[in-house]
Scaffold this motif. Structure first.
Motif, short mmCIF file in Angstrom:
data_model
loop_
_atom_site.label_atom_id
_atom_site.label_comp_id
_atom_site.label_asym_id
_atom_site.label_seq_id
_atom_site.Cartn_x
_atom_site.Cartn_y
_atom_site.Cartn_z
N UNK A 14 0.80 -1.22 0.00
CA UNK A 14 0.00 0.00 0.00
C UNK A 14 0.84 1.28 0.00
N UNK A 15 2.17 1.14 -0.20
CA UNK A 15 3.03 2.34 -0.24
C UNK A 15 4.05 2.15 -1.34
N UNK A 19 8.41 6.13 -0.55
CA UNK A 19 7.88 6.43 0.78
C UNK A 19 8.51 5.51 1.83
N UNK A 23 10.96 6.73 4.90
CA UNK A 23 10.57 6.43 6.28
C UNK A 23 11.81 6.04 7.09
N UNK A 81 3.58 2.00 11.09
CA UNK A 81 2.11 1.94 11.11
C UNK A 81 1.48 3.15 10.40
N UNK A 82 2.27 4.22 10.22
CA UNK A 82 1.71 5.41 9.55
C UNK A 82 1.49 5.15 8.07
N UNK A 83 2.22 4.20 7.48
CA UNK A 83 2.00 3.91 6.05
C UNK A 83 1.50 2.48 5.81
N UNK A 84 1.48 1.69 6.88
CA UNK A 84 1.03 0.30 6.73
C UNK A 84 0.27 -0.09 7.99
N UNK A 85 -1.06 -0.14 7.89
CA UNK A 85 -1.84 -0.43 9.10
C UNK A 85 -1.52 -1.82 9.65
N UNK B 56 -0.42 7.76 0.30
CA UNK B 56 -0.02 7.14 1.57
C UNK B 56 1.43 7.49 1.84
N UNK B 57 1.65 8.67 2.41
CA UNK B 57 3.02 9.18 2.59
C UNK B 57 3.39 9.33 4.06
N UNK B 58 2.54 8.82 4.94
CA UNK B 58 2.84 8.89 6.37
C UNK B 58 2.91 10.33 6.86
N UNK B 59 3.90 10.59 7.73
CA UNK B 59 4.03 11.94 8.30
C UNK B 59 5.11 12.75 7.59
N UNK B 87 -8.69 2.02 4.22
CA UNK B 87 -7.71 0.97 3.94
C UNK B 87 -6.40 1.54 3.38
N UNK B 88 -6.43 2.81 2.93
CA UNK B 88 -5.29 3.35 2.18
C UNK B 88 -4.22 3.98 3.07
N UNK B 89 -4.00 3.44 4.25
CA UNK B 89 -2.93 3.97 5.13
C UNK B 89 -3.19 5.42 5.48
N UNK B 90 -2.20 6.27 5.21
CA UNK B 90 -2.31 7.68 5.61
C UNK B 90 -2.91 8.56 4.51
#
Lengths: 225, 304
Positions: A14-15, A19, A23, A81-85, B56-59, B87-90
């Motif tokens: 999912x990323x 990214x 990370x 966890x911020x990019x992969x639940x 979905x790039x997080x922080x 479902x798409x993360x961030x």
């Protein structure tokens, strides 16, 4: 999940690789003092392996336990966890491994690390040293920024691989159950990197399976003596 | 040989044959072509913005700003529909970051999903999603991959009846559970269905797209490029000169024009991290759309 057979590993990625590696860059920048400590602890473990004592065995397990709990919290829970639940579910699994390592260190006290000059033992030691000293170079070899290096004690792959290499050298106690989580993680991580088309996808799985092979060879050798 | 005139006539004829209103945005220079949402007649640009993987790039603030730039270019080009999922993360907080930075563009058509096994947790998840977007309410909520749809769908329809939501839909991807999708389309009062459709994955043309026309259900198209695979595959070959008639100047536009020229399609949602690509995607909803003959030629060329 219905029609699960129609899903490919890529359906769960999912990323993007960009990214993912950024990370690691920001993670390393945030926790670089921990990297210095964890590398020093890796060297300390190696020295304890060369001069084994009863306390030394316990200390090795305790160090591993601390590093696993750190990876569970700092990497999986706080970052990944911020990019992969899914990472939020992996974090407690790494925590469980940490507890098991510390429990083995504090309570069981029967696990001993024995390294001889036999070839499997030398390979296991080399695997451990690679995990601690060599793994950070993998990123640069693959053409990624140095800052995205995966470091023992901070990143899950070198931590899991180093743990497997050490447990391959272990006698007694809970060494077999302790192998399960790091082995599964190395395989899962390899699958993730393969899906990302990363050239180094094989490093953790091949290392993990090598450590397992060594553990089996040593166990069979011990059973004959 | 195709000419501009017969391509235009073909597109309009296909639209009329499907019982849909003509392309409302046709006369607007610079604005993307639109097609009305069948249940209300509200015009919707034929190209939207997906967020799977790309947002979905997080922080990572630098990447959040890149996503906001993509959103800015999208709205600037006349785009409206942005689609995401828990479902798409961030992706949801990234959208929220962008919308806040752009001062919540009025053109936004927010398309979200509910994706949770336990139906009792649906309202909580929807509220969390809404807070992450920072919008007062969603325009469209879809049951993601039909997960627990039997319980989620009545809840979404109740939200719509209460004025807390404008449209209700369901989604699937990559050809999964089409039988269930058809049954729901035939029996439930949904406004939207989201499916995978592109120049190589055309199964929906047989039953789902005709059913959507019959039941007056808008169709959102996901995976138009198979996550970029189609563009990478086709790029080895030259773009055929005969598609220049439609205004397509790249493989991305070739693929998108094929999709949105189907009269049952309401909006394709390609995802991207790049401003030039989002502009290129939206531009596919301008100029002319291929007629049936040209669509067949495009499909033959793609398969060859």
């Amino acid at each position: 999940m219905s029609e699960w057979w129609t899903y490919a590993p890529s359906d769960f990625l999912m990323f993007s690789p960009r990214v993912y590696y950024r990370l690691f860059e920001s993670y390393n920048l945030s926790f670089w003092p921990v990297a210095v400590v964890s590398l020093a602890l890796g060297v300390a473990i190696f020295l304890l392996l060369l001069r084994p004592t009863r306390a030394g065995h316990r200390i090795i397990l305790a160090i591993l336990g601390v590093l696993w709990i750190f990876v569970a919290w700092a990497f999986f829970w706080e970052r990944y966890a911020s990019i992969n639940w899914g990472a939020a579910y992996v974090a407690p699994v790494f925590g469980l491994q940490a507890i098991a390592l510390m429990w083995t260190s504090a309570v069981r006290g029967k696990t001993k690390f024995v390294a001889t000059r036999a070839l499997p033992d030398v390979v296991a030691l080399a695997l451990f040293l690679f995990s601690v000293i060599g793994y950070p170079f993998v990123a640069a070899v693959m053409g990624r920024p140095w800052l995205s290096a995966e470091i023992f004690g901070l990143a899950p792959d070198p931590t899991a691989l180093a743990t497997l290499a050490l447990l391959a050298l272990a006698h007694g106690g809970m060494r077999w159950p302790l192998l399960i989580i790091p082995l599964l993680w190395c395989l899962l991580s390899g699958l993730t990197l393969w899906t990302m088309e990363a050239g180094d996808f094989f490093v953790a799985p091949v290392g993990a399976l090598s450590a397992m092979a060594i553990a089996v060879i040593r166990a069979r050798r011990q059973s004959r003596t | 040989m195709q000419t501009r005139r017969n391509i235009l006539q073909g597109a309009l004829a296909a639209t009329a044959a499907a019982g849909l209103a003509p392309l409302a945005g046709w006369a607007q220079i610079g604005a993307p072509l639109t097609r009305p949402i069948p249940s209300t007649g509200e015009p919707l640009p034929l190209v939207g913005l997906g967020t799977w993987i790309t947002f979905n790039v997080g922080n990572d603030t630098e990447l959040q700003n890149e996503s906001a730039a993509v959103m800015a270019a999208f709205f600037q080009a006349g785009g409206r529909l942005i689609d995401s999922s828990p479902m798409y993360g961030s992706s949801q907080p990234t959208i929220g970051y962008g919308l806040k930075k752009l001062d919540y563009p009025k053109a936004l058509f927010s398309a979200e999903k509910v994706w949770i096994s336990n139906p009792a947790s649906g309202p909580e998840q929807i509220e969390r999603s809404r807070a992450l977007w920072g919008v007062p309410r969603f325009d469209l909520l879809q049951v993601h991959n039909l997960l627990s749809w039997e319980r989620h769908l009545p809840a979404l329809l109740a939200m719509k009846a209460a004025g807390k939501l404008r449209y209700v839909g369901i989604t699937t991807s990559e050809g999964r559970r089409h039988g269930d999708i058809e049954r729901i389309m035939a029996s439930q009062p949904i406004d939207f269905v989201q499916v995978t459709y592109n120049i190589l994955d055309r199964e929906v043309e047989r039953r789902i797209l005709p059913l959507a026309t019959e039941r007056k259900i808008a169709v959102i198209i996901n995976r138009p490029f198979r996550e970029g695979e189609l563009i990478r595959r086709f790029q080895r070959r030259p773009l055929p000169t005969w598609v220049a008639e439609t205004g397509a100047s790249s493989w991305a536009q070739f693929i998108l024009k094929f999709i949105i020229s189907h009269p049952a399609v309401s909006c394709a949602i390609p995802a991207t991290t790049r401003v030039d690509h989002v502009r290129e995607n939206i531009a596919a909803a301008s100029g002319l759309l291929p007629d049936g003959a040209l669509r067949a030629r495009m499909a033959d060329y793609a398969r060859a």
